[in-house]
Design a protein around this motif. Structure first.
Motif, mmCIF file in Angstrom:
data_model
loop_
_atom_site.group_PDB
_atom_site.id
_atom_site.type_symbol
_atom_site.label_atom_id
_atom_site.label_comp_id
_atom_site.label_asym_id
_atom_site.label_seq_id
_atom_site.Cartn_x
_atom_site.Cartn_y
_atom_site.Cartn_z
ATOM 1 N N UNK A 50 0.811 -1.213 0.000
ATOM 2 C CA UNK A 50 0.000 0.000 0.000
ATOM 3 C C UNK A 50 0.849 1.270 0.000
ATOM 4 N N UNK A 51 1.902 1.272 0.815
ATOM 5 C CA UNK A 51 2.694 2.489 1.017
ATOM 6 C C UNK A 51 3.688 2.715 -0.117
ATOM 7 N N UNK A 52 4.245 1.632 -0.654
ATOM 8 C CA UNK A 52 5.240 1.696 -1.728
ATOM 9 C C UNK A 52 6.425 2.599 -1.364
ATOM 10 N N UNK A 53 7.070 2.362 -0.228
ATOM 11 C CA UNK A 53 8.260 3.156 0.110
ATOM 12 C C UNK A 53 9.392 2.805 -0.852
ATOM 13 N N UNK A 54 10.371 3.678 -0.928
ATOM 14 C CA UNK A 54 11.527 3.351 -1.768
ATOM 15 C C UNK A 54 12.315 2.195 -1.171
ATOM 16 N N UNK A 55 12.285 2.082 0.159
ATOM 17 C CA UNK A 55 13.026 1.023 0.835
ATOM 18 C C UNK A 55 12.190 0.477 1.989
ATOM 19 N N UNK A 56 12.245 -0.836 2.157
ATOM 20 C CA UNK A 56 11.613 -1.523 3.282
ATOM 21 C C UNK A 56 12.700 -2.201 4.099
ATOM 22 N N UNK B 79 15.980 0.778 -8.802
ATOM 23 C CA UNK B 79 16.932 1.831 -9.161
ATOM 24 C C UNK B 79 17.900 2.155 -8.024
ATOM 25 N N UNK B 80 17.581 1.737 -6.798
ATOM 26 C CA UNK B 80 18.454 2.006 -5.654
ATOM 27 C C UNK B 80 19.301 0.797 -5.255
ATOM 28 N N UNK B 81 18.990 -0.382 -5.789
ATOM 29 C CA UNK B 81 19.573 -1.608 -5.255
ATOM 30 C C UNK B 81 21.093 -1.647 -5.366
ATOM 31 N N UNK B 82 21.630 -1.358 -6.529
ATOM 32 C CA UNK B 82 23.073 -1.489 -6.728
ATOM 33 C C UNK B 82 23.872 -0.496 -5.885
ATOM 34 N N UNK B 83 23.242 0.572 -5.457
ATOM 35 C CA UNK B 83 23.951 1.591 -4.673
ATOM 36 C C UNK B 83 23.976 1.264 -3.186
ATOM 37 N N UNK C 174 20.290 6.032 -1.371
ATOM 38 C CA UNK C 174 19.304 6.927 -1.967
ATOM 39 C C UNK C 174 19.971 8.131 -2.628
ATOM 40 N N UNK C 175 21.010 8.629 -2.005
ATOM 41 C CA UNK C 175 21.727 9.777 -2.551
ATOM 42 C C UNK C 175 22.442 9.408 -3.840
ATOM 43 N N UNK C 176 23.147 8.266 -3.808
ATOM 44 C CA UNK C 176 23.940 7.870 -4.972
ATOM 45 C C UNK C 176 23.083 7.520 -6.174
ATOM 46 N N UNK C 177 21.859 7.047 -5.934
ATOM 47 C CA UNK C 177 21.022 6.586 -7.043
ATOM 48 C C UNK C 177 20.044 7.639 -7.534
ATOM 49 N N UNK C 178 20.069 8.834 -6.948
ATOM 50 C CA UNK C 178 19.216 9.913 -7.418
ATOM 51 C C UNK C 178 19.789 10.490 -8.717
ATOM 52 N N UNK C 179 18.946 10.829 -9.689
ATOM 53 C CA UNK C 179 19.448 11.441 -10.911
ATOM 54 C C UNK C 179 19.949 12.850 -10.644
ATOM 55 N N UNK C 180 20.918 13.337 -11.407
ATOM 56 C CA UNK C 180 21.405 14.712 -11.234
ATOM 57 C C UNK C 180 20.287 15.727 -11.456
ATOM 58 N N UNK C 181 20.373 16.820 -10.735
ATOM 59 C CA UNK C 181 19.407 17.909 -10.851
ATOM 60 C C UNK C 181 20.137 19.137 -11.379
ATOM 61 N N UNK C 182 19.690 19.619 -12.560
ATOM 62 C CA UNK C 182 20.324 20.797 -13.183
ATOM 63 C C UNK C 182 21.823 20.608 -13.340
ATOM 64 N N UNK C 183 22.226 19.384 -13.661
ATOM 65 C CA UNK C 183 23.632 19.133 -13.911
ATOM 66 C C UNK C 183 24.452 18.847 -12.677
ATOM 67 N N UNK C 184 23.836 18.875 -11.517
ATOM 68 C CA UNK C 184 24.558 18.630 -10.266
ATOM 69 C C UNK C 184 24.055 17.348 -9.616
ATOM 70 N N UNK C 185 24.968 16.599 -9.042
ATOM 71 C CA UNK C 185 24.619 15.400 -8.280
ATOM 72 C C UNK C 185 24.370 15.789 -6.834
#
Length: 335
Positions: A106-112, A171-175, A321-332
């Motif tokens: 129900x909640x669909x968190x990024x991580x359990x 998308x977060x698993x490998x990180x 979570x930080x490492x697997x986030x896409x860059x924002x405006x060219x910045x990680x």
């Protein structure tokens, strides 16, 4: 990354929640069915939203805030080694584990995160449970990592092995990497408790601490259906006795100046630890208070997840979570 939010079910005395808070996570909701545990949480963190309710009765549709969280965590009651998915409805521990997995639906968190007995990770008796979890989470886009951590490796003066499941959206698993130990040497019982043992002027505190060179055996909270507080079963009591500690009871206070420590005289010559000292052995900060009478306080402590382990786990999750986030405006995003 900031503003990471979590829900913690079967929160107990707050050990896992406190560790996650120390790692930079913000609790949205903490749930536990025991009034004394909820009182402990509210006393220490008045700003936390604490819901006194059985997880089996919890409806996320009535608490819309839980749908927008990064992490769902659960320090569940210990599943018995004889448990299987095909079980009777009397198996309360397994029902709670299943309810947690269904809540993730129900909640669909990024991580359990589920914390339980170490045998849950790889013992053959638990294969049906692991298979159930995998099937329920796989089609939701989660990948699973199972591992065991020992609290002693994170500065907790206790040999406490914890089985962990961290299920991450693909998308977060490998990180994600399980946390590595944070101490080079384990903290002994004597090192952890020497100062508190001396607070009432006990003259043998240093002598006792000098020989209490091991980490504590696993603290066991025990069942609400049986008698008073003690430090564990027969083997555990023997381990305590080797450090000159009577594991058959929990003291109301530390020894006074006239106490004669002489383990050769049996239990009467051994020192006893207090609930406050048990909390130190679980890695709680000394300003974290526990509600209820002595036995209720000790059971909360014995059932808790050590906060330093929760912090290390939270930092590892935060890094993923930080490492697997896409860059924002060219910045990680920064870590």
């Amino acid at each position: 990354m900031s503003g990471l939010r979590f829900v913690d079910v079967c929160a107990g005395a707050g050990g896992l929640s406190l560790g996650l808070e120390q790692a930079g996570f913000e609790p949205v909701l903490l749930l536990d069915k025991k009034p004394v545990a909820c009182e402990t949480l509210r006393t220490n963190r008045p700003g936390w939203q604490v819901l006194e309710m059985d997880l089996l009765d919890f409806s996320p549709s009535r608490h819309q805030e839980v749908y927008d969280v990064d992490l769902l965590s659960a320090g569940l009651p210990r599943v018995k080694s004889s448990a299987t998915v095909a079980r009777s409805d009397s198996d309360a521990e397994l029902r709670l584990l299943e309810a947690t997995v269904y809540l993730a639906h129900a909640v669909q968190p990024r991580i359990l995160v589920i914390e339980n007995v170490p045998e849950l990770v790889d013992a053959s008796a638990f294969e049906p449970i692991r298979d159930f979890i995998r099937k329920e989470l796989d089609h939701l886009g989660y990948r699973l990592r199972w591992f065991v951590l020992n609290a002693a490796d994170f500065g907790v003066p206790q040999n406490r092995r914890q089985g962990l499941l961290v299920a991450l959206k693909r998308r977060h698993f490998d990180a994600f990497h399980p946390p590595r130990r944070t101490v080079a040497e384990h903290l002994s019982v004597g090192q952890a408790l020497r100062r508190s043992m001396a607070t009432r002027g006990w003259r043998d505190a240093d002598r006792w601490a000098a020989q209490a060179l091991d980490v504590a055996p696993t603290l066991v909270g025990g069942s609400d259906r049986r008698g008073g507080a003690d430090l564990g079963l027969k083997g555990t009591k023997k381990a305590w006795a080797r450090m000159g500690v009577d594991g058959g009871t929990v003291a109301d206070d530390v020894p006074g100046p006239d106490f004669v420590w002489d383990p050769g005289q049996g239990r009467d010559g051994m020192v006893r630890i207090t609930t406050e000292q048990a909390a130190i052995l679980q890695g709680f900060p000394t300003d974290w208070t526990f509600a209820g009478k002595k036995t209720a306080r000790y059971r909360q402590i014995g059932h808790a997840s050590p906060p330093p382990v929760g912090r290390a786990l939270g930092l590892a999750i935060r890094a993923a979570l930080t490492a697997s986030e896409p860059p924002v405006d060219g910045y990680t995003p920064a870590s």
